[in-house]
Design a protein around this motif. Sequence first.
Motif, mmCIF file in Angstrom:
data_model
loop_
_atom_site.group_PDB
_atom_site.id
_atom_site.type_symbol
_atom_site.label_atom_id
_atom_site.label_comp_id
_atom_site.label_asym_id
_atom_site.label_seq_id
_atom_site.Cartn_x
_atom_site.Cartn_y
_atom_site.Cartn_z
ATOM 1 N N ASN A 1 -10.573 4.256 11.712
ATOM 2 C CA ASN A 1 -11.904 3.824 12.149
ATOM 3 C C ASN A 1 -11.761 3.031 13.453
ATOM 4 O OD1 ASN A 1 -14.342 2.510 12.505
ATOM 5 N ND2 ASN A 1 -14.578 1.923 10.373
ATOM 6 N N GLY B 1 -15.753 -3.420 0.838
ATOM 7 C CA GLY B 1 -15.646 -1.980 1.061
ATOM 8 C C GLY B 1 -16.576 -1.130 0.213
ATOM 9 N N LYS B 2 -16.641 -1.437 -1.085
ATOM 10 C CA LYS B 2 -17.433 -0.574 -1.984
ATOM 11 C C LYS B 2 -18.907 -0.588 -1.624
ATOM 12 C CE LYS B 2 -15.317 0.314 -6.435
ATOM 13 N NZ LYS B 2 -14.737 1.506 -5.824
ATOM 14 N N ALA C 1 -15.253 6.719 9.683
ATOM 15 C CA ALA C 1 -14.785 5.546 8.923
ATOM 16 C C ALA C 1 -13.966 5.978 7.721
ATOM 17 C CB ALA C 1 -15.964 4.696 8.465
ATOM 18 N N ASN C 2 -14.424 7.042 7.078
ATOM 19 C CA ASN C 2 -13.796 7.450 5.821
ATOM 20 C C ASN C 2 -14.167 8.910 5.563
ATOM 21 O OD1 ASN C 2 -13.356 7.929 3.003
ATOM 22 N ND2 ASN C 2 -13.330 5.712 2.672
ATOM 23 N N VAL D 1 -20.242 -1.468 1.264
ATOM 24 C CA VAL D 1 -20.413 -0.870 2.599
ATOM 25 C C VAL D 1 -20.385 0.653 2.483
ATOM 26 C CG1 VAL D 1 -19.384 -0.630 4.902
ATOM 27 C CG2 VAL D 1 -19.512 -2.874 3.836
ATOM 28 N N ARG E 1 -4.589 -5.917 2.868
ATOM 29 C CA ARG E 1 -4.391 -4.472 2.707
ATOM 30 C C ARG E 1 -5.715 -3.713 2.528
ATOM 31 N NH1 ARG E 1 -2.354 -3.082 -3.448
ATOM 32 N NH2 ARG E 1 -4.128 -4.038 -4.519
ATOM 33 N N THR E 2 -6.775 -4.441 2.129
ATOM 34 C CA THR E 2 -8.040 -3.737 1.916
ATOM 35 C C THR E 2 -8.722 -3.340 3.231
ATOM 36 O OG1 THR E 2 -9.447 -5.702 1.814
ATOM 37 C CG2 THR E 2 -8.388 -5.029 -0.246
ATOM 38 N N ARG F 1 -8.075 7.632 -0.496
ATOM 39 C CA ARG F 1 -9.282 6.791 -0.439
ATOM 40 C C ARG F 1 -10.036 6.902 0.873
ATOM 41 N NH1 ARG F 1 -10.000 3.431 -5.194
ATOM 42 N NH2 ARG F 1 -8.189 4.040 -6.419
ATOM 43 N N CYS G 1 -19.990 -0.403 14.835
ATOM 44 C CA CYS G 1 -19.594 1.021 14.854
ATOM 45 C C CYS G 1 -20.722 1.939 15.309
ATOM 46 C CB CYS G 1 -19.106 1.457 13.478
ATOM 47 S SG CYS G 1 -17.801 0.430 12.827
ATOM 48 N N ARG H 1 -14.297 10.492 2.872
ATOM 49 C CA ARG H 1 -15.185 10.648 1.703
ATOM 50 C C ARG H 1 -16.642 10.375 2.064
ATOM 51 N NH1 ARG H 1 -14.049 7.151 -2.738
ATOM 52 N NH2 ARG H 1 -13.076 5.714 -1.287
ATOM 53 N N ILE H 2 -16.884 9.485 3.030
ATOM 54 C CA ILE H 2 -18.262 9.240 3.485
ATOM 55 C C ILE H 2 -18.778 10.504 4.172
ATOM 56 C CG2 ILE H 2 -19.718 7.925 5.108
ATOM 57 C CD1 ILE H 2 -17.953 5.491 4.608
ATOM 58 N N LEU I 1 -19.851 -6.982 6.092
ATOM 59 C CA LEU I 1 -18.829 -6.557 7.056
ATOM 60 C C LEU I 1 -18.972 -7.475 8.264
ATOM 61 C CD1 LEU I 1 -16.707 -4.679 8.237
ATOM 62 C CD2 LEU I 1 -18.462 -2.969 8.629
ATOM 63 N N HIS J 1 -19.737 9.012 12.548
ATOM 64 C CA HIS J 1 -18.808 7.892 12.691
ATOM 65 C C HIS J 1 -17.622 8.147 11.759
ATOM 66 C CE1 HIS J 1 -16.945 4.090 12.845
ATOM 67 N NE2 HIS J 1 -17.390 3.662 11.674
ATOM 68 N N THR K 1 0.856 -1.184 0.000
ATOM 69 C CA THR K 1 0.000 0.000 0.000
ATOM 70 C C THR K 1 0.898 1.241 0.000
ATOM 71 O OG1 THR K 1 -1.928 1.018 1.058
ATOM 72 C CG2 THR K 1 -0.235 0.175 2.538
ATOM 73 N N TRP L 1 -2.351 6.281 -1.375
ATOM 74 C CA TRP L 1 -3.592 5.511 -1.566
ATOM 75 C C TRP L 1 -4.481 5.644 -0.320
ATOM 76 C CZ3 TRP L 1 -6.998 2.063 0.346
ATOM 77 C CH2 TRP L 1 -7.916 1.494 -0.533
HETATM 78 O O1 UT7 Z 1 -17.087 1.294 10.096
HETATM 79 C C1 UT7 Z 1 -17.944 0.563 9.271
HETATM 80 C C2 UT7 Z 1 -18.102 1.196 8.008
HETATM 81 N N1 UT7 Z 1 -16.974 0.992 7.136
HETATM 82 C C3 UT7 Z 1 -16.887 1.775 6.109
HETATM 83 O O2 UT7 Z 1 -17.687 2.655 6.006
HETATM 84 C C4 UT7 Z 1 -15.836 1.531 5.050
HETATM 85 C C5 UT7 Z 1 -16.461 1.743 3.692
HETATM 86 N N2 UT7 Z 1 -15.578 1.554 2.566
HETATM 87 C C6 UT7 Z 1 -14.530 2.369 2.283
HETATM 88 O O3 UT7 Z 1 -14.191 3.224 3.063
HETATM 89 C C7 UT7 Z 1 -13.847 2.232 0.957
HETATM 90 O O4 UT7 Z 1 -14.599 1.381 0.129
HETATM 91 C C8 UT7 Z 1 -12.402 1.700 1.046
HETATM 92 C C9 UT7 Z 1 -11.488 2.754 1.643
HETATM 93 C C10 UT7 Z 1 -12.357 0.436 1.887
HETATM 94 C C11 UT7 Z 1 -11.854 1.365 -0.337
HETATM 95 O O5 UT7 Z 1 -11.975 2.474 -1.211
HETATM 96 P P1 UT7 Z 1 -12.510 2.263 -2.722
HETATM 97 O O6 UT7 Z 1 -12.375 3.561 -3.403
HETATM 98 O O7 UT7 Z 1 -13.889 1.676 -2.592
HETATM 99 O O8 UT7 Z 1 -11.451 1.249 -3.295
HETATM 100 P P2 UT7 Z 1 -11.686 -0.186 -3.927
HETATM 101 O O9 UT7 Z 1 -12.088 -1.167 -2.875
HETATM 102 O O10 UT7 Z 1 -12.569 -0.039 -5.107
HETATM 103 O O11 UT7 Z 1 -10.229 -0.542 -4.428
HETATM 104 C C12 UT7 Z 1 -9.656 0.123 -5.525
HETATM 105 C C13 UT7 Z 1 -8.321 -0.526 -5.835
HETATM 106 C C14 UT7 Z 1 -8.384 -2.033 -6.019
HETATM 107 O O12 UT7 Z 1 -7.490 -2.371 -7.055
HETATM 108 P P3 UT7 Z 1 -8.053 -2.703 -8.540
HETATM 109 O O13 UT7 Z 1 -8.962 -3.879 -8.345
HETATM 110 O O14 UT7 Z 1 -8.771 -1.468 -8.975
HETATM 111 O O15 UT7 Z 1 -6.800 -2.988 -9.292
HETATM 112 C C15 UT7 Z 1 -7.842 -2.576 -4.726
HETATM 113 O O16 UT7 Z 1 -7.205 -3.825 -4.857
HETATM 114 O O17 UT7 Z 1 -7.403 -0.294 -4.776
HETATM 115 C C16 UT7 Z 1 -6.812 -1.528 -4.377
HETATM 116 N N3 UT7 Z 1 -6.557 -1.466 -2.946
HETATM 117 C C17 UT7 Z 1 -5.432 -0.933 -2.440
HETATM 118 N N4 UT7 Z 1 -4.353 -0.376 -3.018
HETATM 119 C C18 UT7 Z 1 -3.395 0.088 -2.217
HETATM 120 C C19 UT7 Z 1 -7.349 -1.872 -1.936
HETATM 121 N N5 UT7 Z 1 -6.754 -1.593 -0.761
HETATM 122 C C20 UT7 Z 1 -5.568 -1.009 -1.053
HETATM 123 C C21 UT7 Z 1 -4.529 -0.512 -0.269
HETATM 124 N N6 UT7 Z 1 -3.463 0.035 -0.904
HETATM 125 N N7 UT7 Z 1 -4.569 -0.521 1.082
#
Ligand code: UT7
Length: 330
Positions: free
Chosen positions: A287, A222-223, A259-260, A225, A155-156, A39, A116, A262-263, A195, A257, A31, A35
């Motif tokens: 988070n 993640g997406k 978490a993010n 959620v 890493r996700t 994100r 949460c 962007r949320i 989740l 809360h 990571t 990133w």
């Molecule tokens: O507390 C409970 C509530 N929780 C939440 O509200 C969390 C909600 N979700 C999120 O905050 C976001 O969805 C995340 C931060 C988890 C992820 O953001 P995203 O913009 O939805 O990213 P994504 O899952 O679509 O991943 C995009 C890319 C993927 O690669 P490809 O498939 O496009 O090649 C992932 O493999 O980013 C990759 N990726 C990473 N890259 C670098 C995923 N995690 C990482 C990482 N570092 N840590």
Amino acid sequence: MPTRSTVILGTGSYAPARVLTNAELSTMVDTSDEWIRTRSGIRERRIAAPDEASSDLGVPAARRALEDAGLTPADIDLLIVATVTPDTPMPACACYIQHKLGIPTHAACFDLNAACSGFVYALDTACAMLESGRYRKALVIGVEKLSSIVDWQDRTTCVLFGDGAGAAVIGLGETPGVGLLGTRLGSFGEGTDLLCIPRGGSRAPSTAESIAARDHCIRMKGKEVFKLAVRCMDEAARDILEQHGIRADQISLVIPHQANLRIIEAISSYLELPMERFFVNVDRYGNTSAASIPLALDEARRTGRIKPGDLTLLVAFGAGLTYGSALIRW
Ligand code: UT7
């Protein structure tokens, strides 16, 4: 409608000393700081020491809340701990905290799991129990040692979570219209698999194989959620404002809360309330699940972001998928 009102008499928080930065995380998994920041808005998070359990994080937060309220553990007859990371699956984290603080044996002590959203659920529960007249002073704690259930090879998820605690002392109020004005809780049970911790419960107890596969750790889509978090938090915020005939621009501070980022920005845009009205500390803690709102609430109070007469909106979302909001007049 309850005849009694409930007020927050004091707040406190605690975060473990160890800071884990994005740069350090990028030496552990594939990571980057860039990133994670773009994100999620997270720059660093706190990680508890191996010998620090959730109760050890909850106790200093509770002591600070009691001190802020001018009370002692002897005054508490209700302790609710919102957590998904109790010291042990049984007994409750609340019982460990009761013992460490010296809260009397006649106090009711239990844990509540709404992930949460746990603090908002626990706040509503404590207020209802106080309004019943059967309890006088409640201590509500949101605490997590999420580092103990994170898959450090995934890493996700591992970049998102952190450890911490926040607490509030609640009592019965004397001024009408001041205190907890209302709550709106909900749950979207269809989303349980989005989740979760897949193994280690009664449905699928842990085995040597499941532990090797780290199925006792957090898994998140993640997406999906993300989208539901924005939808449910927006709904919970709108509903409570509507129920109380309050416009969004009458809210001085929203404590969402954390978490993010962007949320939070999406909710700010949907409610047409500028980001200056949102308290944000996700950059420093990540988070922290049930600890996120009380930790933010305490920081908001201690940094002068909440003043007498202000209206504050708490809005939460988490595994379950649970969600909720609470409206407080100070
Ligand atoms: O507390 C409970 C509530 N929780 C939440 O509200 C969390 C909600 N979700 C999120 O905050 C976001 O969805 C995340 C931060 C988890 C992820 O953001 P995203 O913009 O939805 O990213 P994504 O899952 O679509 O991943 C995009 C890319 C993927 O690669 P490809 O498939 O496009 O090649 C992932 O493999 O980013 C990759 N990726 C990473 N890259 C670098 C995923 N995690 C990482 C990482 N570092 N840590």
